[in-house]
Scaffold this motif. Structure first.
Motif, PDB file in Angstrom:
ATOM      1  N   GLY A 176     -17.976 -37.321 -25.049  1.00 23.19           N
ATOM      2  CA  GLY A 176     -16.878 -37.866 -25.839  1.00 23.19           C
ATOM      3  C   GLY A 176     -16.984 -39.346 -26.115  1.00 23.19           C
ATOM      4  O   GLY A 176     -16.240 -39.884 -26.946  1.00 23.19           O
ATOM      5  N   ALA A 177     -17.895 -40.033 -25.427  1.00 21.83           N
ATOM      6  CA  ALA A 177     -18.035 -41.479 -25.630  1.00 21.83           C
ATOM      7  C   ALA A 177     -18.585 -41.776 -27.024  1.00 21.83           C
ATOM      8  O   ALA A 177     -19.477 -41.081 -27.516  1.00 21.83           O
ATOM      9  N   HIS A 178     -18.027 -42.798 -27.646  1.00 19.62           N
ATOM     10  CA  HIS A 178     -18.535 -43.256 -28.946  1.00 19.62           C
ATOM     11  C   HIS A 178     -19.609 -44.305 -28.688  1.00 19.62           C
ATOM     12  O   HIS A 178     -19.377 -45.276 -27.960  1.00 19.62           O
TER      13      HIS A 178
ATOM     14  N   GLU B 204     -22.055 -35.571 -26.846  1.00 18.62           N
ATOM     15  CA  GLU B 204     -21.554 -34.213 -26.611  1.00 18.62           C
ATOM     16  C   GLU B 204     -21.805 -33.787 -25.169  1.00 18.62           C
ATOM     17  O   GLU B 204     -20.880 -33.347 -24.482  1.00 18.62           O
ATOM     18  N   THR B 205     -23.034 -33.899 -24.706  1.00 20.75           N
ATOM     19  CA  THR B 205     -23.360 -33.505 -23.335  1.00 20.75           C
ATOM     20  C   THR B 205     -24.442 -34.420 -22.781  1.00 20.75           C
ATOM     21  O   THR B 205     -25.210 -35.028 -23.537  1.00 20.75           O
ATOM     22  N   ILE B 206     -24.498 -34.526 -21.447  1.00 15.55           N
ATOM     23  CA  ILE B 206     -25.589 -35.213 -20.758  1.00 15.55           C
ATOM     24  C   ILE B 206     -26.061 -34.306 -19.631  1.00 15.55           C
ATOM     25  O   ILE B 206     -25.281 -33.966 -18.731  1.00 15.55           O
ATOM     26  N   ILE B 207     -27.305 -33.878 -19.705  1.00 12.89           N
ATOM     27  CA  ILE B 207     -27.882 -32.997 -18.692  1.00 12.89           C
ATOM     28  C   ILE B 207     -29.204 -33.604 -18.252  1.00 12.89           C
ATOM     29  O   ILE B 207     -30.132 -33.764 -19.058  1.00 12.89           O
ATOM     30  N   GLY B 208     -29.287 -33.933 -16.956  1.00 11.46           N
ATOM     31  CA  GLY B 208     -30.493 -34.569 -16.448  1.00 11.46           C
ATOM     32  C   GLY B 208     -30.720 -35.897 -17.140  1.00 11.46           C
ATOM     33  O   GLY B 208     -29.843 -36.751 -17.199  1.00 11.46           O
ATOM     34  N   GLY B 209     -31.898 -36.087 -17.668  1.00 11.55           N
ATOM     35  CA  GLY B 209     -32.223 -37.345 -18.331  1.00 11.55           C
ATOM     36  C   GLY B 209     -32.054 -37.299 -19.832  1.00 11.55           C
ATOM     37  O   GLY B 209     -32.461 -38.234 -20.526  1.00 11.55           O
ATOM     38  N   ARG B 210     -31.457 -36.212 -20.350  1.00 13.03           N
ATOM     39  CA  ARG B 210     -31.303 -36.050 -21.798  1.00 13.03           C
ATOM     40  C   ARG B 210     -29.828 -36.023 -22.188  1.00 13.03           C
ATOM     41  O   ARG B 210     -28.965 -35.568 -21.424  1.00 13.03           O
TER      42      ARG B 210
ATOM     43  N   ASP C 296     -23.969 -36.455 -31.347  1.00 21.40           N
ATOM     44  CA  ASP C 296     -23.627 -36.054 -32.710  1.00 21.40           C
ATOM     45  C   ASP C 296     -23.454 -37.309 -33.558  1.00 21.40           C
ATOM     46  O   ASP C 296     -22.547 -38.112 -33.327  1.00 21.40           O
ATOM     47  N   PHE C 297     -24.352 -37.470 -34.551  1.00 18.90           N
ATOM     48  CA  PHE C 297     -24.315 -38.650 -35.407  1.00 18.90           C
ATOM     49  C   PHE C 297     -23.569 -38.395 -36.718  1.00 18.90           C
ATOM     50  O   PHE C 297     -23.586 -39.254 -37.609  1.00 18.90           O
ATOM     51  N   ASN C 298     -22.934 -37.243 -36.870  1.00 17.77           N
ATOM     52  CA  ASN C 298     -22.072 -37.010 -38.026  1.00 17.77           C
ATOM     53  C   ASN C 298     -20.822 -37.889 -37.913  1.00 17.77           C
ATOM     54  O   ASN C 298     -20.408 -38.273 -36.811  1.00 17.77           O
ATOM     55  N   HIS C 299     -20.214 -38.191 -39.069  1.00 18.65           N
ATOM     56  CA  HIS C 299     -18.916 -38.862 -39.045  1.00 18.65           C
ATOM     57  C   HIS C 299     -17.921 -37.952 -38.336  1.00 18.65           C
ATOM     58  O   HIS C 299     -17.971 -36.725 -38.490  1.00 18.65           O
ATOM     59  N   PRO C 300     -17.017 -38.503 -37.509  1.00 16.67           N
ATOM     60  CA  PRO C 300     -16.048 -37.661 -36.796  1.00 16.67           C
ATOM     61  C   PRO C 300     -15.249 -36.729 -37.690  1.00 16.67           C
ATOM     62  O   PRO C 300     -14.769 -35.688 -37.229  1.00 16.67           O
TER      63      PRO C 300
END
Length: 319
Positions: free
Chosen positions: A128-130, A141-147, A151-155
């Motif tokens: 959710g961070a901008h 959207e998500t952070i899993i491990g080192g990845r 989402d670079f679309n406009h909100p």
């Protein structure tokens, strides 16, 4: 076709032209009150009404509300809304649905990309961070491990937007018009005024001798230096006070020439002068504008520097 029929048809065409040109047109400056929401989820996009914002849970403390000043035909609102305003009069209302493609763009799945989480500042590594990554705005959207999946679309990409608006006022006063345009461009309130001035300009003199020489081959015209004369001309001038809010404004610093050109065209002035007033002691270089050598000595004392010692070093260096 009879003459009467032709006359009737011409009269109908003239009436149609008058009807087309009636009401607000391109170049008019208006104050528009509006509220925009997404069609599908009824999410608030923008509003000029403080009560609407508060009812929607928006923090209004540091925001200004009220009808927005726009120039029709300059792309200050979505084209679909602008087209609906053309021909309207003060007090008229309208509702326009702007398709996603013409609003904030269609949603593009390819703009959702997986990147290394190290590219994201530590404080923003949560869903959710901008974030801004390599000059692109996105949200995590998500952070899993080192990845991380960003989402670079406009909100609001993929959302149709419904605009409800009212034409509150047509702005005709020149100073109010200039204030409104600058507020829209730069989000600042400035002191400004118009003056009609007589100024001197150098104009090229077209002499009969040079004209004759041109007709005969132009040799004399090429060899002779151009002549100029000083003439007085009337200039319609917009003066703008250069406050710190203006000089430090990012949009102004990056595009002052373009902004000045737009203002010249929109307001129909001959020139724009940004005027800076500098006064009072203690400003500028020591010894200038009221500083004097006394001011220099005081500054050296404050800095715990021996003025006589510096003078002696300068004298020895000169020798």
């Amino acid at each position: 076709m009879s003459n009467d029929s032709e006359a009737d048809e011409a009269a109908e065409d003239d009436a149609a032209d008058e009807e087309t040109e009636s009401g607000l047109q391109s170049g008019d400056v208006v104050k528009l009150a509006y509220t925009a929401r997404t069609v599908e989820e009824d999410r608030l996009v923008d509003t000029t009404d403080e009560e609407v914002a508060e009812d929607d849970g928006i923090d209004t403390e540091d925001q200004e509300f009220g009808p927005r000043t726009i120039v029709l035909g300059e792309g200050h609102i979505f084209p679909d809304v602008e087209q609906d305003v053309f021909g309207k009069d003060v007090g008229d209302e309208g509702t326009v649905t702007v398709a996603a493609a013409d609003a904030f763009g269609e949603y593009d799945e390819s703009e959702v990309r997986t990147i290394s989480k190290d590219k994201i500042p530590e404080d923003d590594r949560y869903p959710g961070a901008h974030v801004q990554i390599e000059n692109e705005q996105g949200h995590v959207e998500t952070i899993i491990g080192g990845r991380a999946r960003v989402d670079f679309n406009h909100p609001l990409a993929g959302e149709d937007v419904e605009y409800e608006y009212e034409v509150v006022e047509e702005v005709t006063d020149r100073e109010e018009k200039a204030q409104g345009i600058l507020r829209m461009m730069l989000d600042v309130e400035l002191d400004l005024w118009f003056e009609q001035e007589t100024v001197e300009e150098e104009q090229l003199v077209e002499s009969e001798a040079s004209d004759d020489a041109s007709d005969e081959g132009g040799e004399a015209a090429e060899e002779s230096e151009p002549e100029y004369e000083t003439v007085e001309v009337e200039k319609d001038t917009l003066y703008i006070e250069a406050t710190p809010q203006l000089t430090m404004n990012q949009q102004w610093m990056m595009g002052k020439q373009q902004i000045a050109q737009q203002l010249t065209q929109l307001l129909g002035v001959d020139r724009i002068i940004v005027q800076e007033e500098i006064g009072g002691g203690g400003m500028g270089m020591p010894g200038m504008m009221g500083g004097g050598m006394g001011g220099l000595e005081e500054q050296l004392e404050d800095a715990d520097v021996d003025a006589e010692e510096i003078a002696e070093e300068i004298e020895n260096a000169g020798e």
